[in-house]
Scaffold this motif. Structure first.
Motif, PDB file in Angstrom:
ATOM      1  N   PRO A   1       0.777  -1.198  -0.097  1.00  0.00           N
ATOM      2  CA  PRO A   1      -0.075   0.137   0.178  1.00  0.00           C
ATOM      3  C   PRO A   1       0.760   1.332   0.116  1.00  0.00           C
ATOM      4  N   ALA A   2       2.218   1.076   0.511  1.00  0.00           N
ATOM      5  CA  ALA A   2       2.965   2.208   0.783  1.00  0.00           C
ATOM      6  C   ALA A   2       4.058   2.085  -0.295  1.00  0.00           C
TER       7      ALA A   2
ATOM      8  N   ALA B   1       1.888   5.599   5.022  1.00  0.00           N
ATOM      9  CA  ALA B   1       0.518   5.693   4.147  1.00  0.00           C
ATOM     10  C   ALA B   1      -0.592   5.936   5.169  1.00  0.00           C
ATOM     11  N   PHE B   2      -1.636   6.644   4.623  1.00  0.00           N
ATOM     12  CA  PHE B   2      -2.709   6.568   5.049  1.00  0.00           C
ATOM     13  C   PHE B   2      -3.714   6.047   4.022  1.00  0.00           C
ATOM     14  N   LEU B   3      -4.837   5.232   4.343  1.00  0.00           N
ATOM     15  CA  LEU B   3      -5.714   4.465   3.328  1.00  0.00           C
ATOM     16  C   LEU B   3      -7.161   4.777   3.693  1.00  0.00           C
TER      17      LEU B   3
ATOM     18  N   GLY C   1      -1.012  15.726  10.659  1.00  0.00           N
ATOM     19  CA  GLY C   1      -0.756  16.525   9.529  1.00  0.00           C
ATOM     20  C   GLY C   1       0.184  15.921   8.562  1.00  0.00           C
ATOM     21  N   THR C   2       0.705  14.818   8.542  1.00  0.00           N
ATOM     22  CA  THR C   2       1.814  14.287   7.919  1.00  0.00           C
ATOM     23  C   THR C   2       1.337  13.539   6.481  1.00  0.00           C
ATOM     24  N   GLY C   3       0.028  13.439   6.309  1.00  0.00           N
ATOM     25  CA  GLY C   3      -0.597  12.639   5.096  1.00  0.00           C
ATOM     26  C   GLY C   3      -2.131  12.713   5.219  1.00  0.00           C
ATOM     27  N   HIS C   4      -2.417  12.321   4.068  1.00  0.00           N
ATOM     28  CA  HIS C   4      -3.850  12.076   3.872  1.00  0.00           C
ATOM     29  C   HIS C   4      -4.328  10.719   2.849  1.00  0.00           C
TER      30      HIS C   4
END
Length: 724
Positions: free
Chosen positions: A59-60, A243-245, A331-334
């Motif tokens: 995923p990342a 990663a964020f999923l 705040g490091t990703g979305h």
């Protein structure tokens, strides 16, 4: 005839009372037939097979090991209608690992809850366990492993239970969106990194605190005030994720045609990440929270805690491609889900947190106390929308029941990564006693600088939020930093139920309890008294064995003892080497430390310390052990002493050895930039007298730093520092 009339009147009266109670408190009063353990011939049974396997996924962008359910990440959505029976066969196809499945938010018989050892046997490798329970209420829920750290690497999925009648809110389409976080590291390595006090994840996230950073943010005064107060650097998250999923992908699609109203069932299945959810289409309408329906209310940005679920309704615009964005709290990703086609209309992120000041935390606390229930939602980084949530029916708990107040403090040490309730881990104090039939008012007081999502298995709680009889029902409650929440529930179950922070690594570090049912409650006295927190029958020996001896033979499984972690660091420099190897759990350290020098001395000199250290608090540790050396002015000795954290986070050490000599030391580290640090140590020994060292290091990777150091005996040198 008279006797028959009296019995008939009594039965009719009881029927009216039960009927009114059920209407007044859905989920609060539950009949015996609802708790039946087998379906009747007339009941509809919906069956699923879940196969847990090991696969490589990326995923990342990097192929890593994952645990999949039916080959999917996340697992399949399990759909039911209220009143149906679920029959779910969980097949453990792992070669050497046990697994489990907990049905998060569902009210079901204790043995079906899925927590290994505490309620349900673990599912052995190659074995199959069949769960069977009735769907007693509608809503959006989810399922996940409760074994070790398996939830982090893929063992989770969604549950949708539609009501017997129609949904309260009419929509054209219905879709599940599962939010999660992903790391390319093994979760065991993540936990070990956190336990060793490493600031690597703060560096990875880009919010590591430093003196230069404080100056750039105009917060030097706040930085030194924090250090003077002996407080660790503030943070809003633990882990640096890759990663964020949403539904297992960085980008997903929301199905639907222009103009359609879509119900989005949002589930935060992350291991350690809160999210801000925003839609570029405009405000979202919340229609359900943690399953039960609530009166519709609009929000511009939804703050969703780990393990919570919200149903929101949006309308797909007639033209364009619109984004629903889930942004990590730090705040490091979305992750994104898009609807429609054409020109892209992006959603916006909230501002990144300022970790140098406590303004955000204080503002949130103050705004939640305002008369305006939307006050906290007007902040750039809003809090949970709890004050807007209003149940669609009266949720008042039954009257005339014994009432009791339990206050639990959320406690922890971020540097050592020990999380607890009332200063004790689950292994140290596992049980909270409940009497069947009483009403519990539970006050949760957060003494830490982090949000904690607190989840009670097998029960819904009424969130006391100013809505009176329409207080919403929840199974997971966010408790903000340095704040408190009050909930209440009827103790209407039996046996043991988990109660824990749903940040996975916090739960595994000790922030958990077992709510354990004992004998029925005493008659009501009309008041609320303080609770006796520890089950009186759980002696020291039973706590070690993890058994509840008075009603059944459950055990605490992996929670019966605090976890142990092994880590170390060593420098290889041109003039000397120093380092340590540590074996640590929540309260104890076994430390092997050394200092070896060969420059500016006739022969290589060494000092080795082998210590047993006891953690008392973030400020105090006691130690005993042995000090070995080949220094001709010293000799091998036993040693005992204490470490104490002074203001400015200066560590002081005082020890006495078996020859009666005293050693005093002071040590301090200065974080100049996020990667560059300076350190110094000075000590005086009544035998060997003065020794001091000062140096700098520069972090290259998680494992390696460059280091340069001057030592009063071995002179100036430099080299490489290795962490393992």
């Amino acid at each position: 005839m008279f006797s028959f009339s009296r019995r008939l009147a009594a039965c009719l009266g009881a029927a009216v009372f039960i009927s009114s109670a059920l209407q007044a408190a859905p989920f609060a009063v539950l009949c015996d037939s609802c708790k039946s353990v087998r379906p009747l011939a007339t009941d509809k049974v919906v069956e699923y097979d879940l196969y847990i396997t090991e696969q490589k996924v990326s995923p990342a962008g990097k192929p890593v090991r994952a645990l999949m359910i039916n080959g999917l990440l996340p697992g399949p959505t399990l759909r039911f209608r209220e009143g149906e029976w679920a029959r779910i066969r969980v097949h453990n196809q792992l070669k050497s690992e046990e697994t489990s499945t907990h049905w998060h938010g569902l009210l079901l018989p204790n043995e079906q809850d899925g927590v290994p050892h505490i309620t349900t046997p673990p599912i052995k490798p190659g074995a199959t366990h069949t769960f069977e329970f009735k769907l007693r209420h509608a809503g959006t829920y989810w399922y996940h492993s409760h074994t070790h750290l398996q939830e982090q690497i893929g063992v989770y999925g969604s549950i949708v239970v539609t009501p017997k009648g129609a949904e309260r809110e009419k929509v054209d389409r219905d879709q599940v969106l599962i939010l999660s976080d992903w790391t390319n590291e093994k979760p065991e390595e993540v936990h070990r990194t956190l336990a060793r006090g490493s600031d690597y994840y703060a560096l990875k996230r880009g919010n590591a605190q430093s003196i230069v950073g404080a100056w750039q943010h105009g917060a030097l005064k706040e930085y030194w005030e924090r250090e003077w107060g002996r407080m660790s650097p503030m943070d809003v998250s633990d882990v640096g994720y890759d990663a964020f999923l949403i539904n297992g992908r960085k980008e997903s699609q929301i199905e639907g045609r222009p103009g359609e109203r879509v119900r989005l069932r949002l589930i935060n299945a992350a291991a350690a990440s809160y999210f801000y959810v925003t839609s570029s289409t405009g405000p979202m309408t919340i229609v359900a929270a943690d399953g039960p329906a609530v009166q519709p209310v609009e929000v511009d940005r939804l703050f969703i805690a780990i393990a919570e679920t919200y149903d929101v309704i949006i309308t797909i615009p007639k033209t364009g491609r619109w984004e629903l964005r889930a942004t990590a709290q730090d705040g490091t990703g979305h992750a994104s889900a898009y609807m429609g086609a054409g020109a892209v209309h992006p959603a916006t992120d909230p501002p990144r947190p300022n970790v140098y000041t406590m303004d955000e935390m204080l503002n949130l606390t103050l705004e939640e106390q305002e008369d305006d229930p939307r006050a906290s939602l007007n902040l750039p980084r809003p809090g949970s929308p709890y004050r807007l949530l209003k149940a669609v029916e009266d949720t008042t708990l039954p009257k005339g029941r014994p009432q009791r107040k339990i206050t639990m403090r959320l406690t922890g040490d971020m540097t050592r990564y020990v999380w607890s309730f009332d200063g004790k881990t689950m292994a140290e104090d596992p049980y909270v006693r409940l009497h069947h039939g009483e009403v519990i008012q539970l006050e949760l007081v957060n003494d830490t600088m982090m949000h904690h999502p607190i989840h009670l298995h097998g029960h819904f709680v009424r969130l006391i939020n100013g809505q009176g009889q329409r207080s919403p029902l929840k199974h997971t409650v966010d408790v903000p930093p340095m704040s408190r929440r009050t909930v209440e529930f009827e103790a209407n179950e039996e046996k043991d139920w988990m109660f824990h922070c749903h940040i996975l690594y916090h739960m595994m570090s000790g922030m958990a309890r077992v709510f354990s049912y004992d004998k029925p409650a005493a008659p009501a006295d009309g008041g609320i008294g303080e609770s006796q927190m520890v089950h009186p029958s759980h002696t020291a020996s039973s706590a070690v064995e993890g058994t509840s001896s008075d009603h059944h033979g459950g055990s605490l499984g992996e929670h019966a003892h605090d976890m142990w972690f092994l880590f170390g660091a060593a420098s290889a420099q041109s003039h000397m080497s120093e380092g340590n190897i540590t074996l640590m759990n929540a309260r104890n350290d076994l430390i092997l430390g050394w200092e070896v020098g060969w420059q500016d001395v006739d022969d290589t000199q060494y000092e080795i310390e082998a210590l047993c250290q006891r953690y008392l608090s973030p400020d105090w540790q006691l130690f005993v052990g042995a000090r070995l050396t080949n220094d001709e002015d010293a000799e091998n000795r036993a040693v005992a002493g204490v470490n104490y954290r002074l203001p400015l986070i200066i560590w002081a050490s005082a020890s006495v050895d078996s020859e009666g000599d005293l050693r005093l030391a002071l040590a301090k580290r200065f974080q100049i930039t996020s990667r560059l640090g300076a350190f110094g140590r000075v000590e005086y020994d009544t035998n060997t007298e003065w020794e001091w060292t000062a140096g700098v290091d520069y972090t290259l990777t998680k494992e390696f730093s460059l280091i340069g150091e001057y030592h009063s005996e071995y002179g100036l040198g430099g080299g490489l520092q290795i962490r393992f």
